[in-house]
Design an enzyme around this catalytic site. Structure first.
Site, PDB file in Angstrom:
ATOM      1  N   GLU B  71      34.256  17.100  14.847  1.00 12.34           N
ATOM      2  CA  GLU B  71      33.329  18.231  14.752  1.00 12.34           C
ATOM      3  C   GLU B  71      31.967  17.922  15.358  1.00 12.34           C
ATOM      4  O   GLU B  71      31.436  18.722  16.135  1.00 12.34           O
ATOM      5  CB  GLU B  71      33.167  18.676  13.297  1.00 12.34           C
ATOM      6  CG  GLU B  71      34.356  19.473  12.746  1.00 12.34           C
ATOM      7  CD  GLU B  71      35.483  18.596  12.247  1.00 12.34           C
ATOM      8  OE1 GLU B  71      35.356  17.357  12.338  1.00 12.34           O
ATOM      9  OE2 GLU B  71      36.501  19.135  11.765  1.00 12.34           O
ATOM     10  N   HIS B 139      36.361  22.749  -0.221  1.00 12.76           N
ATOM     11  CA  HIS B 139      36.816  23.830   0.659  1.00 12.76           C
ATOM     12  C   HIS B 139      36.350  25.177   0.116  1.00 12.76           C
ATOM     13  O   HIS B 139      37.018  26.182   0.282  1.00 12.76           O
ATOM     14  CB  HIS B 139      38.335  23.823   0.785  1.00 12.76           C
ATOM     15  CG  HIS B 139      38.891  22.649   1.546  1.00 12.76           C
ATOM     16  ND1 HIS B 139      38.915  21.389   1.017  1.00 12.76           N
ATOM     17  CD2 HIS B 139      39.408  22.541   2.797  1.00 12.76           C
ATOM     18  CE1 HIS B 139      39.453  20.550   1.906  1.00 12.76           C
ATOM     19  NE2 HIS B 139      39.758  21.225   2.994  1.00 12.76           N
TER      20      HIS B 139
HETATM   21  C1  LIG Z   1      36.326  17.074   9.147  1.00 10.99           C
HETATM   22  C2  LIG Z   1      37.612  17.795   8.927  1.00 10.99           C
HETATM   23  N1  LIG Z   1      38.138  18.536   9.950  1.00 10.99           N
HETATM   24  C3  LIG Z   1      39.324  19.182   9.781  1.00 10.99           C
HETATM   25  C4  LIG Z   1      39.992  19.100   8.593  1.00 10.99           C
HETATM   26  C5  LIG Z   1      41.296  19.881   8.398  1.00 10.99           C
HETATM   27  N2  LIG Z   1      42.402  18.904   8.387  1.00 10.99           N
HETATM   28  C6  LIG Z   1      42.914  18.473   7.220  1.00 10.99           C
HETATM   29  S1  LIG Z   1      44.066  17.297   7.470  1.00 10.99           S
HETATM   30  C7  LIG Z   1      43.905  17.382   9.135  1.00 10.99           C
HETATM   31  C8  LIG Z   1      44.725  16.477  10.010  1.00 10.99           C
HETATM   32  C9  LIG Z   1      44.407  15.063   9.753  1.00 10.99           C
HETATM   33  O1  LIG Z   1      45.225  14.260  10.561  1.00 10.99           O
HETATM   34  P1  LIG Z   1      45.383  12.726  10.242  1.00 10.99           P
HETATM   35  O2  LIG Z   1      44.052  12.093  10.049  1.00 10.99           O
HETATM   36  O3  LIG Z   1      46.244  12.140  11.299  1.00 10.99           O
HETATM   37  O4  LIG Z   1      46.097  12.686   8.834  1.00 10.99           O
HETATM   38  P2  LIG Z   1      47.520  13.291   8.413  1.00 10.99           P
HETATM   39  O5  LIG Z   1      47.346  14.709   8.042  1.00 10.99           O
HETATM   40  O6  LIG Z   1      48.449  13.095   9.550  1.00 10.99           O
HETATM   41  O7  LIG Z   1      47.924  12.509   7.218  1.00 10.99           O
HETATM   42  C10 LIG Z   1      42.969  18.329   9.491  1.00 10.99           C
HETATM   43  C11 LIG Z   1      42.609  18.658  10.890  1.00 10.99           C
HETATM   44  C12 LIG Z   1      39.393  18.341   7.556  1.00 10.99           C
HETATM   45  N3  LIG Z   1      39.949  18.232   6.339  1.00 10.99           N
HETATM   46  N4  LIG Z   1      38.234  17.686   7.751  1.00 10.99           N
END
Ligand SMILES: Cc1ncc(C[n+]2csc(CCOP(=O)(O)OP(=O)(O)O)c2C)c(N)n1
Lengths: 337, 346
Positions: B71, B139
């Site tokens: 972000e 959230h």
């Molecule tokens: C700063 C932020 N941006 C977006 C999100 C929305 N979001 C939640 S989980 C996720 C994906 C995270 O991917 P990863 O770190 O690979 O973890 P995984 O879900 O694969 O366990 C996103 C984009 C968030 N929680 N926090």
């Protein structure tokens, strides 16, 4: 955006188990099964519509969570992600308090005020989960900073997904940990996807662990569906950290068995990749290895399965029978006394 | 081109949800101006609230830019692009994640025009789902409240499909950063809960129209009391006002539609008529936009008031997860109703 390059699992030869303690091997199995059954139950409760909120299941990632947590000492601390049920159970958060939390009950590990995205229990060293991607890495480094200053001998372990390795906070945390030689382990569960986006689209290098050298810390990429390999890697990183050697980055290659969250079928994933990874389910693979070891009988393993099943059933009963928080409790804990 | 035009004949109308109206708006603006592009996480598959659904097919991956989860990084990138003449729209999955980019928002985006003595401008729209929706404290932020104290930002909080489309098109054409905050229960995206009221779906004309940023709207005329509310609270307030109409209490419901600039005159004109003022918002009571409005009305129109100014807002606590607790703290229809009746007794 780069193109998605399919990543198939590369399953190494497993190390023989003879050198490992019986109780440890048993506990690894028990906790992996506990997570698996817990997540399946939670999924079922959601589909029935009895559980509120939203969930991110960790089905398929049991080996990395359990291998890592059992390599830590009881006093060590972990930070959890939005996909944190498995990490919590692996560190020793009770199924009862976790299930109650998901139901928003007063008996939940966060008194019903955290919910699925914020589970944790400080009494077992699990900082309630931080759901903002990347934000937990500097906090883990900060806890390690205090451990180092206080010479407590504790270690912090920061769970994160490969998608998190593109966050600025994460990079800043690695740098701080490296320059101050903090006793923190950055533990990447690389399940290839951040929501719908494949790791090869958002990183111009092959592995997250390659970034370690840029910050001056050791980095390794291992097969994350083998709890023994994860255990070995985390144990040696924790020993190093405790001895003043500073942080390490460990990347565990694994896969989500389902979508990103409850309502995501994961249709963006190529079938060839999905099918290959589904065949590498960590639990049956580990179970087979145990059965090949003369110290474990089929009946002993089935007894573990059965005991876990009743633990899970009891946790649901406990949660359902528990009271909702009182309305007044919404006003509590805004400030510390 | 008609401005802020209301369609009176609803019989042959196109009934849209907010997200459908927004998708039309972004599509029209992207067709109109090649400099407009959208970036954000997972927007290739529509983004969190399906704001970008289908855009990739028409505009391709360069103008529908799927980003890493970075972000702070991509907000900074959009600022640079805007300085160089592009008109980015950033789709945030949840407005709640904007705090990880807050230096970029508060210190760069909001101030560069001012500090440079007008040498640069930053036309940049942030599409921000806001408010509580059963997901726990991280959230559930009413993000619009936080921006109110940052000079340099404009803030829109549309609550109906008609308003969403007209305001969004103005936001894209504005030469300032615009924080476009839509409540998570108001998009009406597939699979998401939609707050029900007589205006949560609504008519959107075929012809193009714009709604200027900073002009409010009266959602229901009334004589006895002025109720100012936005976002989800507008719908709850309207439900209460419509019910009270049958009980002989005539509530005028005013929707500011934007928090910065704020249409204070519209509120003053209403208060001159009703002599009573209630302000309803979802954000925490302390530091809410309603506090500012109360101060402005007290300062400019206190002589017209027959009763104290009242506010209904969320108490000063983070939003708890348990559904029992969430609904205990977020203002509901019963609370709004009882404060209206108290004011009428005054
Ligand atoms: C700063 C932020 N941006 C977006 C999100 C929305 N979001 C939640 S989980 C996720 C994906 C995270 O991917 P990863 O770190 O690979 O973890 P995984 O879900 O694969 O366990 C996103 C984009 C968030 N929680 N926090």
């Amino acid at each position: 955006m780069r193109a998605l390059t399919i990543r198939l699992p590369q399953v190494p030869d497993f190390a023989p188990l003879d050198a490992y303690d019986h109780d440890l091997l048993r506990e690894i199995y028990r906790r992996m099964v506990l997570i698996r059954q817990f997540e399946l139950k939670v999924n079922e409760l959601f589909l029935q519509g009895v559980m509120p909120g939203t969930i991110h299941l960790s089905l398929g990632q049991e080996a990395s969570a359990v291998g890592a947590c059992l390599a830590l000492e009881a006093g060590d601390v972990i930070t959890l992600t939005h996909r944190g049920h498995g990490q919590a159970l692996a560190k020793g958060v009770s199924a009862d308090s976790l299930m109650a939390e998901l139901f928003g009950k007063v008996t939940g590990c966060c008194r019903g005020k955290g919910g699925s995205l914020h589970v944790g229990d400080m009494s077992v060293g699990a900082l309630p989960a931080i759901a903002i991607v990347g934000a937990s890495s500097p906090i883990a480094a900060g806890m390690a900073f205090a451990f180092k200053r206080g010479e407590t001998g504790q270690v912090a372990l920061n769970f994160f997904g490969e998608g998190t390795a593109n966050k600025g906070d994460w990079h800043e945390a690695l740098n701080l940990a490296a320059i101050w030689k903090l006793p923190v382990i950055f533990l990447c569960e690389n399940n290839l996807y951040g929501v719908s986006t494949h790791v090869t689209e958002v990183m111009a290098i092959d592995y997250v662990a390659e970034r370690a050298s840029a910050y001056g810390m050791p980095g390794s990429t291992i097969y994350g569906n083998d709890p023994i390999a994860v255990h070995e890697a985390v144990k040696s990183a924790a020993d190093q950290a405790r001895a003043g050697g500073g942080p390490a980055l460990i990347e565990c290659l694994t896969y989500r068995r389902g979508g990103h969250k409850r309502d995501d079928p994961g249709a963006y994933r190529p079938q060839e990749e999905v099918q290959a990874w589904l065949r590498t389910d960590p639990i049956p693979a580990y179970r087979e290895r145990l059965l090949a070891d003369s110290r474990f009988s089929l009946s002993a393993i089935e007894a573990i399965d059965a005991a876990v099943a009743s633990t899970i059933d009891a946790s649901v009963e406990f949660a359902l029978a528990s009271a909702a928080p009182t309305t007044e409790s919404a006003w509590e804990h805004v400030y510390a006394d | 081109m008609p401005t802020d035009r209301k369609q009176s004949v609803q019989s042959t109308s196109r009934q849209l949800t907010v997200v459908q109206a927004l998708r039309e708006a972004v599509r029209e603006e992207m067709r109109r101006d090649e400099q407009v592009f959208v970036l954000g996480e997972d927007i290739r598959i529509g983004g969190s609230f399906l704001f970008t659904l289908g855009l990739l097919d028409e505009f391709g991956s360069e103008r529908v830019l799927n980003t890493p989860i970075s972000e702070a990084g991509f907000v900074g990138l959009a600022i640079g692009a805007a300085i160089q003449g592009m008109r980015p729209i950033i789709d945030f999955q949840y407005g709640d994640f904007i705090f990880t980019a807050f230096d970029q928002i508060m210190q760069q985006c909001a101030k560069l025009q001012y500090m440079s003595g007008g040498q640069v401008s930053i036309p940049l729209v942030f599409q921000l789902p806001t408010g509580a929706s059963g997901r726990g404290a991280q959230h559930a932020n009413s993000v619009e409240t936080v921006f109110c104290g940052i000079p340099g930002l404009k803030i829109a909080t549309p609550a109906t499909p008609y308003d969403a489309k007209g305001l969004f098109k103005s936001a894209v054409r504005d030469n300032n950063p615009v924080m476009f905050c839509v409540h998570k229960h108001l998009y009406g995206s597939k699979g998401r809960q939609l707050a029900e009221s007589s205006i949560s779906r609504g008519h959107v004309p075929d012809e193009e129209y714009l709604i200027p940023l900073g002009r409010g709207d009266i959602k229901k005329r009334g004589q006895d009391i002025t109720l100012v509310a936005n976002g989800l609270m507008l719908h709850r307030s309207l439900n209460v006002a419509e019910a009270l109409e049958n009980e002989g209490v005539s509530v005028e419901v005013v929707d500011p539609r934007c928090l910065a600039p704020f249409d204070t005159d519209l509120v003053i004109n209403s208060v001159v008529k009703t002599s009573r003022l209630l302000i309803v918002e979802e954000g925490s009571e302390r530091g809410g936009w309603g506090a500012q409005l109360a101060a402005d009305i007290a300062g400019q129109a206190i002589g017209f008031l027959d009763a104290p100014i009242r506010r209904v807002a969320t108490p000063n606590v983070p939003i708890p997860f348990s559904p029992v607790l969430e609904s205990a703290v977020i203002p509901d229809e019963a609370r709004i109703r009882s404060v209206i009746l108290e004011l009428m007794d005054h």
